[in-house]
Design a protein around this motif. Structure first.
Motif, short mmCIF file in Angstrom:
data_model
loop_
_atom_site.label_atom_id
_atom_site.label_comp_id
_atom_site.label_asym_id
_atom_site.label_seq_id
_atom_site.Cartn_x
_atom_site.Cartn_y
_atom_site.Cartn_z
N ASP A 137 19.62 27.35 -14.62
CA ASP A 137 18.53 27.53 -13.66
C ASP A 137 18.92 28.32 -12.41
N ASP A 138 20.18 28.69 -12.29
CA ASP A 138 20.58 29.50 -11.15
C ASP A 138 21.82 30.31 -11.53
N GLY A 139 22.25 31.15 -10.58
CA GLY A 139 23.36 32.04 -10.88
C GLY A 139 24.67 31.33 -11.14
N ALA A 140 24.99 30.32 -10.33
CA ALA A 140 26.25 29.61 -10.49
C ALA A 140 26.34 28.92 -11.84
N SER A 141 25.25 28.23 -12.22
CA SER A 141 25.28 27.55 -13.52
C SER A 141 25.22 28.55 -14.67
N GLY A 142 24.64 29.70 -14.41
CA GLY A 142 24.64 30.75 -15.42
C GLY A 142 26.04 31.26 -15.70
N LEU A 143 26.78 31.54 -14.63
CA LEU A 143 28.16 32.00 -14.81
C LEU A 143 29.02 30.94 -15.49
N LYS A 144 28.81 29.69 -15.09
CA LYS A 144 29.55 28.59 -15.73
C LYS A 144 29.19 28.50 -17.20
N GLY A 145 27.90 28.64 -17.51
CA GLY A 145 27.46 28.57 -18.90
C GLY A 145 28.04 29.68 -19.75
N ILE A 146 28.10 30.88 -19.19
CA ILE A 146 28.69 32.00 -19.92
C ILE A 146 30.16 31.72 -20.22
N ALA A 147 30.88 31.18 -19.22
CA ALA A 147 32.31 30.91 -19.39
C ALA A 147 32.56 29.78 -20.37
N VAL A 148 31.75 28.73 -20.31
CA VAL A 148 31.98 27.53 -21.13
C VAL A 148 31.44 27.69 -22.54
N TRP A 149 30.22 28.23 -22.66
CA TRP A 149 29.56 28.29 -23.97
C TRP A 149 29.86 29.57 -24.75
N SER A 150 30.29 30.64 -24.08
CA SER A 150 30.48 31.95 -24.72
C SER A 150 29.29 32.29 -25.61
N PRO A 151 28.11 32.41 -25.03
CA PRO A 151 26.91 32.67 -25.83
C PRO A 151 26.97 34.02 -26.52
N ASP A 152 26.17 34.15 -27.56
CA ASP A 152 26.12 35.42 -28.28
C ASP A 152 25.37 36.49 -27.49
N ALA A 153 24.48 36.06 -26.61
CA ALA A 153 23.77 36.99 -25.73
C ALA A 153 23.24 36.21 -24.53
N VAL A 154 22.97 36.94 -23.45
CA VAL A 154 22.45 36.35 -22.22
C VAL A 154 21.18 37.07 -21.82
N VAL A 155 20.16 36.29 -21.47
CA VAL A 155 18.94 36.84 -20.87
C VAL A 155 18.96 36.41 -19.42
N LEU A 156 19.02 37.37 -18.51
CA LEU A 156 19.32 37.09 -17.10
C LEU A 156 18.19 37.57 -16.19
N ASP A 157 17.64 36.64 -15.40
CA ASP A 157 16.64 36.99 -14.38
C ASP A 157 17.36 37.52 -13.15
N LEU A 158 16.73 38.47 -12.46
CA LEU A 158 17.34 39.00 -11.24
C LEU A 158 17.03 38.14 -10.02
N GLY A 159 15.88 37.51 -10.00
CA GLY A 159 15.46 36.74 -8.83
C GLY A 159 15.86 35.29 -8.91
N LEU A 160 17.13 34.99 -8.72
CA LEU A 160 17.64 33.63 -8.81
C LEU A 160 17.70 33.00 -7.41
N PRO A 161 17.63 31.68 -7.32
CA PRO A 161 17.56 31.04 -6.00
C PRO A 161 18.84 31.09 -5.19
N ASP A 162 19.99 31.14 -5.85
CA ASP A 162 21.25 31.05 -5.11
C ASP A 162 21.98 32.37 -4.95
N MET A 163 21.68 33.34 -5.79
CA MET A 163 22.35 34.63 -5.71
C MET A 163 21.54 35.66 -6.49
N ASP A 164 21.72 36.91 -6.15
CA ASP A 164 21.00 37.96 -6.86
C ASP A 164 21.53 38.08 -8.29
#
Length: 227
Positions: free
Chosen positions: A33-60
């Protein structure tokens, strides 16, 4: 195993909308739901692809994109209500594979995901020959063939074609192509690109007026389509 797709977006309705659509299409949706958890999710889950919104509440979202590219080489598709051309170009220059504007159709997003995932599976890295239809690009020998016949291309045409081909479906911006092929001094010389793209299409496309190999992304750049 179902491909895992991480959705990084702060809008609950986007997750409610996308999760069942991705599941029905054979994917395993993951949520951040935000940039920090997104980065953590990418590092932990190693997803096959990421769909990323630009307008996040904690960081661009572009900051998330840049940080993610330091350790993640999978497809990242930008999903954003920012419809200005400069936003698309900036995101692509920072490492995004593609860009989908809000509001969007789920069919379009799924199609972009399929292309990105297919290209990654076919070209995991280190390939020496790239094929698209009847065109073959031999990266070791610096040779181009069409229907088995060698095509004469200039060194600059080859550099441009190989750069496009090694993008494997990713949109490459005018800036990225100009800097990598001509150098930083030519970053604004888009006319070079139009001329050389036209020459390559004449040599490689069945119908240069309706290209199916080297595709234009209006106002943004070009992509190499390898069906």
């Amino acid at each position: 195993m179902r491909p895992r797709i991480l959705i990084v977006d702060d809008e609950p309705q986007i997750h409610r909308f996308l999760a069942p659509a991705l599941t029905a299409a054979g994917y395993d949706p993951l949520r951040a739901d935000d940039g920090a958890s997104g980065l953590k999710g990418i590092a932990v889950w190693s997803p096959d692809a990421v769909v990323l919104d630009l307008g996040l509440p904690d960081m661009d979202g572009k900051a998330v994109l840049e940080q993610a590219r330091a350790f993640y080489d999978g497809p990242i598709i930008i999903l954003s209500a920012r419809d200005r051309e400069i936003e698309k170009i900036d995101s692509l220059d920072r490492g995004a594979n593609d860009y989908v504007e809000k509001p969007f159709g789920v069919g379009e997003l799924l199609a972009r995901l399929r292309v990105a995932l297919r290209q990654r599976q076919r070209f995991p890295g280190g390939e020496t020959v790239i094929r698209a239809g009847g065109v073959e690009i031999d990266l070791e020998r610096r040779l181009v063939r069409r229907d088995g016949e060698i095509v004469k291309v200039s060194p600059r045409e080859y550099d441009l074609l190989s750069r496009l081909a090694q993008g494997h479906g990713k949109v490459l911006t005018h800036k990225e192509l100009l800097v990598s092929v001509w150098g930083p001094a030519h970053v604004h010389d888009t006319q070079y690109l139009r001329v050389f793209i036209g020459q390559l299409r004449q040599k490689l496309e069945t119908d240069p007026a309706h290209p199916k190999l080297i595709l234009t992304e209006a106002g943004v750049g070009y992509r190499f389509y390898s069906p």
